[in-house]
Design an enzyme around this catalytic site. Structure first.
Site, mmCIF file in Angstrom:
data_model
loop_
_atom_site.group_PDB
_atom_site.id
_atom_site.type_symbol
_atom_site.label_atom_id
_atom_site.label_comp_id
_atom_site.label_asym_id
_atom_site.label_seq_id
_atom_site.Cartn_x
_atom_site.Cartn_y
_atom_site.Cartn_z
ATOM 1 C CB THR A 1 27.606 54.537 44.287
ATOM 2 O OG1 THR A 1 27.017 54.186 43.035
ATOM 3 C CG2 THR A 1 29.063 54.905 44.056
ATOM 4 C CG ASP B 1 21.178 50.883 43.164
ATOM 5 O OD1 ASP B 1 21.674 51.976 43.529
ATOM 6 O OD2 ASP B 1 21.357 50.400 42.033
ATOM 7 C CG ASN C 1 15.036 47.141 35.992
ATOM 8 O OD1 ASN C 1 15.484 48.174 35.504
ATOM 9 N ND2 ASN C 1 14.052 46.445 35.437
ATOM 10 C CB SER D 1 19.456 50.669 39.346
ATOM 11 O OG SER D 1 19.294 49.855 40.498
ATOM 12 C CD1 TRP E 1 18.803 43.146 39.072
ATOM 13 C CD2 TRP E 1 19.707 41.173 39.607
ATOM 14 N NE1 TRP E 1 20.136 43.361 39.316
ATOM 15 C CE2 TRP E 1 20.722 42.162 39.635
ATOM 16 C CE3 TRP E 1 20.043 39.855 39.898
ATOM 17 C CZ2 TRP E 1 22.043 41.868 39.941
ATOM 18 C CZ3 TRP E 1 21.366 39.552 40.218
ATOM 19 C CH2 TRP E 1 22.350 40.554 40.232
ATOM 20 C CE1 TYR F 1 22.312 47.859 38.727
ATOM 21 C CE2 TYR F 1 22.958 45.671 37.975
ATOM 22 C CZ TYR F 1 22.003 46.526 38.486
ATOM 23 O OH TYR F 1 20.738 46.068 38.748
ATOM 24 C CG ASP G 1 23.866 55.298 43.311
ATOM 25 O OD1 ASP G 1 23.098 54.462 43.840
ATOM 26 O OD2 ASP G 1 24.613 55.018 42.360
#
Length: 382
Positions: free
Chosen positions: A278, A92, A97, A95, A99, A135, A275
């Site tokens: 998205t 992505d 991070n 963003s 996880w 998000y 992005d």
């Protein structure tokens, strides 16, 4: 200083052997006469470049295959821990991070996905630092930790990542991917966590500070994410380079959005982010309403903006004017047809910002250049 020290040591070694045995040739002369000196210097442990930046790593360009799920999302498979536990993640650019779901999470959404178990990894390192991310379509909270992340043949050691403790059910429960691997700048990373791409570069696991996407259309296979280089077989013609207007997101300046030469949105200029996380092209309410009206889109019972399929052949491309160049998205690119239903590829946000998601990125081989803080767009190879 290191090179000066190295050269001094080499010179000293030759002097030590030459003084008592003047007729004896130095190791350098012997290797040179046999045509082996170049190979020795490149592979010798005394070569700082070979020692700290192995040739295989510095020339590495990793290609990660992506699965195209219904033209809605693109995900790849990575491993975390020793031995690796596999997860499907969205790479992505919106963003920063990284996880995945974990055994610490008891939200119903977590039970629809594999969950990382720290006790099954011998390389896991825990922290007490928590974080949370919201998000556009969901949210999560978690705790940060360190472990080895495997992407293709590359092992990213001591990578910080998030173990989810809660996940919103409305969105994350029904995704085909398990977690999110952010590829934006570290400036927007929650809790100051170092993004995966930065860690790859810092460890010299890739040769160039760049990555690129080729996204397939119509649910076809062949989508690829490239780390550390660009494969020219995936595009044709020249690359158009667009400087970033702000670092954090991959943010650029658009001049206007037009149809048949008439401005339909972004009149006078606007900001946009590129992005990969998205699905659609998203913009402010009034601007998107203008585009939906221009293509005849009307909201249906499911909340989708539906277009009369018989009118598609009469609709022109929608052109995004960026950095003095035109980047058209064809009608079949911004309208999705499923059997007898046709829906618009545009949606709204309450932000004063455009998001150029997969609908746009499918039309262009997209390069994210961290070295020069710019985005590159090229015509994808057919």
């Amino acid at each position: 200083m290191k090179w000066l020290l190295l050269l001094s040591l080499v010179a000293l070694s030759e002097c030590i052997f030459k003084i008592p045995l003047k007729k004896m040739k130095s190791w350098r002369d012997n290797l040179r006469e046999r045509g082996l000196l170049k190979d020795f210097l490149e592979k010798s442990p005394m070569n700082l470049t070979a020692k700290y930046f192995p040739q295989k790593s510095m020339n590495a360009t990793l290609q990660e295959s992506l699965v195209n799920y219904l033209d809605i999302e693109y995900h790849g498979t990575i491993g975390i821990g020793t031995p690796p536990q596999e997860f499907k993640v969205v790479f992505d650019t919106g963003s920063a991070n990284f996880w995945v779901p974990s055994v610490l999470c008891y939200s119903p959404a977590c039970h629809y996905h594999p969950r990382f178990d720290p006790q099954q990894s011998s390389s896991f390192k825990a922290t007490q630092q928590t974080f949370s991310i919201a998000y556009g379509t969901g949210s999560m909270t978690g705790v940060l930790a360190y472990d080895t992340v495997k992407i293709g043949d590359i092992e990213d050691t001591n990578q910080i990542f998030g173990l989810s403790q809660t996940e919103s059910n409305t969105f994350l429960a029904f995704t085909t991917f398990d977690g999110i691997l952010g590829m934006a700048y570290p400036e927007i990373s929650e809790a100051g966590a170092t993004p995966v791409f930065d860690n790859l570069w810092n460890q010299r696991l890739i040769s160039k500070n760049v990555f690129a996407f080729y996204l397939s259309s119509n649910e076809k296979n062949g989508s690829v994410l490239m780390f550390g280089g660009i494969d020219s077989s995936y595009y044709s013609g020249s690359i158009s380079w667009i400087p970033l207007s702000s670092k954090g997101y991959w943010q650029i300046t658009m001049t206007s959005i037009t149809m048949n030469g008439t401005v339909v949105a972004c009149d006078g200029g606007c900001q946009a982010i590129v992005d990969s996380g998205t699905s659609l092209i998203i913009g402010p309410y009034n601007e998107i309403d203008s585009i939906q009206a221009a293509i005849g889109a009307i909201q249906n019972a499911n909340g989708e903006m539906e277009v009369n399929c018989s009118s598609i052949s009469d609709l022109p491309p929608i052109t995004f004017n960026i950095n003095g160049e035109e980047f058209p998205v064809p009608t079949k690119g911004y309208i999705k047809q499923k059997s007898s239903s046709c829906t618009s590829g545009f949606s709204v946000t309450d932000l004063n910002l455009w998001i150029l998601g997969d609908v746009f990125m499918r039309q262009y081989f997209t390069i994210f250049d961290r070295e020069n803080d710019r985005v590159g767009l090229a015509t994808p190879a057919k």
